[in-house]
Structure formats: C-alpha cells, structure tokens
Design an enzyme around this catalytic site. Structure first.
Site, PDB file in Angstrom:
ATOM      1  N   ASP A  11       0.868  -1.164   0.000  1.00 54.45           N
ATOM      2  CA  ASP A  11       0.000   0.000   0.000  1.00 54.45           C
ATOM      3  C   ASP A  11       0.922   1.236   0.000  1.00 54.45           C
ATOM      4  O   ASP A  11       2.127   1.103   0.271  1.00 54.45           O
ATOM      5  CB  ASP A  11      -0.861  -0.041   1.278  1.00 54.45           C
ATOM      6  CG  ASP A  11      -1.588   1.247   1.532  1.00 54.45           C
ATOM      7  OD1 ASP A  11      -2.250   1.734   0.605  1.00 54.45           O
ATOM      8  OD2 ASP A  11      -1.489   1.781   2.665  1.00 54.45           O
ATOM      9  N   ASP A  13      -0.113   5.189   0.959  1.00 54.14           N
ATOM     10  CA  ASP A  13      -0.309   6.204   2.000  1.00 54.14           C
ATOM     11  C   ASP A  13      -0.435   5.569   3.378  1.00 54.14           C
ATOM     12  O   ASP A  13      -1.245   4.674   3.600  1.00 54.14           O
ATOM     13  CB  ASP A  13      -1.547   7.045   1.671  1.00 54.14           C
ATOM     14  CG  ASP A  13      -1.323   7.832   0.405  1.00 54.14           C
ATOM     15  OD1 ASP A  13      -0.331   8.578   0.354  1.00 54.14           O
ATOM     16  OD2 ASP A  13      -2.110   7.673  -0.547  1.00 54.14           O
TER      17      ASP A  13
HETATM   18  C1  XBP Z   1      -5.005   6.387   0.704  1.00 49.43           C
HETATM   19  C2  XBP Z   1      -6.154   7.123   0.175  1.00 49.43           C
HETATM   20  C3  XBP Z   1      -5.946   8.196  -0.784  1.00 49.43           C
HETATM   21  C4  XBP Z   1      -5.221   9.391  -0.217  1.00 49.43           C
HETATM   22  C5  XBP Z   1      -5.485  10.592  -1.073  1.00 49.43           C
HETATM   23  O1  XBP Z   1      -4.638   5.430  -0.240  1.00 49.43           O
HETATM   24  O2  XBP Z   1      -7.278   6.820   0.517  1.00 49.43           O
HETATM   25  O3  XBP Z   1      -7.187   8.579  -1.231  1.00 49.43           O
HETATM   26  O4  XBP Z   1      -5.705   9.708   1.066  1.00 49.43           O
HETATM   27  O5  XBP Z   1      -5.016  10.378  -2.354  1.00 49.43           O
HETATM   28  P1  XBP Z   1      -3.759   4.112   0.155  1.00 49.43           P
HETATM   29  P2  XBP Z   1      -5.879  10.821  -3.640  1.00 49.43           P
HETATM   30  O6  XBP Z   1      -3.662   3.989   1.641  1.00 49.43           O
HETATM   31  O7  XBP Z   1      -4.551   3.000  -0.487  1.00 49.43           O
HETATM   32  O8  XBP Z   1      -2.423   4.339  -0.514  1.00 49.43           O
HETATM   33  O9  XBP Z   1      -6.366  12.216  -3.381  1.00 49.43           O
HETATM   34  O10 XBP Z   1      -4.890  10.752  -4.763  1.00 49.43           O
HETATM   35  O11 XBP Z   1      -7.013   9.839  -3.761  1.00 49.43           O
HETATM   36 MG    MG Z   2      -2.893   3.202   3.453  1.00 46.51          MG
END
Ligand code: XBP
Ligand code: MG
Length: 256
Positions: A11, A13
């Site tokens: 993953d 973020d």
């Molecule tokens: C995390 C998310 C993303 C980010 C914002 O994704 O939910 O939406 O918060 O990014 P993950 P965007 O943990 O799956 O990596 O604005 O580009 O959606």
């Molecule tokens: Mg995440």
C-alpha cells in the site's frame, strides 16, 4: 501447504510514509483555498474523513456530510465534474509539496524493497491514491528511478471499486500472474486490510497514528513499523515474530 514467496505488494499512503496528515490533508486545504472555498480540514476532521478511501470520494463525502447546501459553480455541469476539477488541483499541490519537501519513508521500507529486488522477489504497489500522487512519493522519497522497481503500480481509478473492495489487489495478482498465496501485502489501515484479506493475501499491518485503534484481527501480525537493525519494531498483535526487523528470511518463514 508450502508456497513460495514471489512478490511483496505495498500500500502507499500510511504504509510507505506518513503522507496523510502532512501531505494529502495540506494539499486538499490548498486546493480549497485556491478554489475560494472556506473549507478547512483539520487533523481530527481529516482522521474522520479517512474512513472514505480515495480523494474524490472523500471530498464528496465531506460535501454530503458537512456542506449539504453546497452547489457547484455554474460552469460545472455536475457536482462530480466539480469534484474531479478540485481533485486535480489537489493533486498538483500534493505532487509539488512532495517535490519541495520529500516525506521520509517509514523504517524498513527501502531496506526491505532493496533486499527483495536483490533476491528476484517482485515488488508491486496497490493504492487508492491517484497514480501521479503515488509516483511523486516513490520518485521523491524512494529513488528517482523507483518506477522501474515495481512490476506493477496499480493506483486510483484503475479499478471500479476502491478499498475496502478487493479489486485493486485482484488486479495486481492478475497483472503479475501470481496466486494470493505467493504474495505478502503491507498495509496500514483497516480498509486496506479488508481489501487484501478479501483477495486472499496474507497481510502485515504497520499502524500509524490515524489507524492504531482500528480492527486488525485478520492481519497476520500488527507492528508499529517494519523495523531496522538498530530500530526494532514493536509487535502489537497477531503472530509473534522472532526478529527485530522484517526481512526476507522472516517473510519466507511466514509463507510456510
Ligand atoms: C489512501 C487514500 C488516498 C489518499 C489521497 O490510499 O485513501 O485517497 O488519502 O489520495 P492508500 P488521492 O492507503 O490505499 O495508498 O487524493 O490521490 O485519492
Ligand atoms: Mg494506506
């Protein structure tokens, strides 16, 4: 049954780096300001909004919950079109922010990825975030050539249903031609864990401040981070591992 480890799927973020509070949240607020909206997502509100995965989906949920009288400016045909436009502006701010002030990767991420590459274990990304946002983190914080490190970078709208739906993980498996039992996933959130678990892939969770109280009963183990030689992880739940940091040896043992 014994399965051979063939790929690590990450993953982005919250797992690779703490991007949400000081990255995405800040960029959303910059985009709101630029659009002359008096919306401000503070740290607590953002934690609440994180229950909705995906930036566009998060803005929509915020409008429905907190700005129910809001109408998009007349030159937008629909609220969806306005949100897409606002999100594009947010992406611009976010990628700029990561270029100006790269966010440091969490302990063990670069070390484990490097070890995997040296041993022909494939790497993949499965994120809800938009593709340019994932790339900006990888290039600025991991390696300028980081795109080439990954067999597949699956991001954002590439699948119809975002996490907690399993689609993004199923997509990655299909593209790599691998079975769930040949992979291990690294996630930081309950939605991410639901997605990977529904895809049938063993998952190690590394929590952060926003996710530490979520339910990770389905995780193989729950850690505070992947650890380094001089910075051992803390095992917070699930299986107890016999090491101070996650490396390929431990991951091979997990597969058996
Ligand atoms: C995390 C998310 C993303 C980010 C914002 O994704 O939910 O939406 O918060 O990014 P993950 P965007 O943990 O799956 O990596 O604005 O580009 O959606
Ligand atoms: Mg995440």
């Amino acid at each position: 049954m014994k399965s051979q480890l063939k790929a690590l799927i990450f993953d982005v973020d919250g797992t690779l780096a703490e991007t949400e509070r000081d990255g995405h949240r800040v960029a959303f607020n910059q985009a709101f300001l630029y659009a002359q909206l008096n919306w401000d997502w503070d740290v607590d509100l953002y934690g609440e909004l994180l229950e909705v995965a995906g930036g566009k989906e998060r803005i929509k949920c915020y409008i429905e919950t907190y700005q129910s009288n809001f109408h998009q400016p007349n030159h937008f045909a629909s609220l969806e079109q306005f949100i897409a436009h606002l999100h594009q502006s947010k992406t611009k701010y976010y990628t700029q922010l990561l270029a100006d002030q790269p966010i440091v990767l969490r302990p063990g991420i670069k070390r484990l990825m490097t070890e995997a590459r040296n041993h022909q274990i494939k790497l993949a990304i499965a994120t809800t975030a938009a593709y340019p946002n994932a790339i900006a983190l990888l290039e600025n914080s991991l390696d300028p050539e980081a795109i080439s490190w990954f067999e597949i970078i699956a991001a954002g709208d590439i699948v119809k249903h975002k996490k907690p739906a399993p689609d993004i993980y199923l997509y990655v498996l299909e593209k790599m031609g691998l079975l769930p039992e040949e992979c291990i996933v690294f996630e930081d959130s309950q939605q991410g864990l639901m997605a990977s678990t529904q895809a049938g892939i063993k998952t190690i969770v590394t929590v952060n401040d926003y996710t530490k109280n979520q339910n990770f009963a389905e995780a193989y183990c729950v850690l505070n981070h992947l650890g380094e030689d001089d910075q051992p992880y803390v095992n917070l739940g699930g299986q107890k591992l016999e090491n101070t940091y996650i490396n390929l040896d431990i991951l091979h043992q997990i597969m058996h």
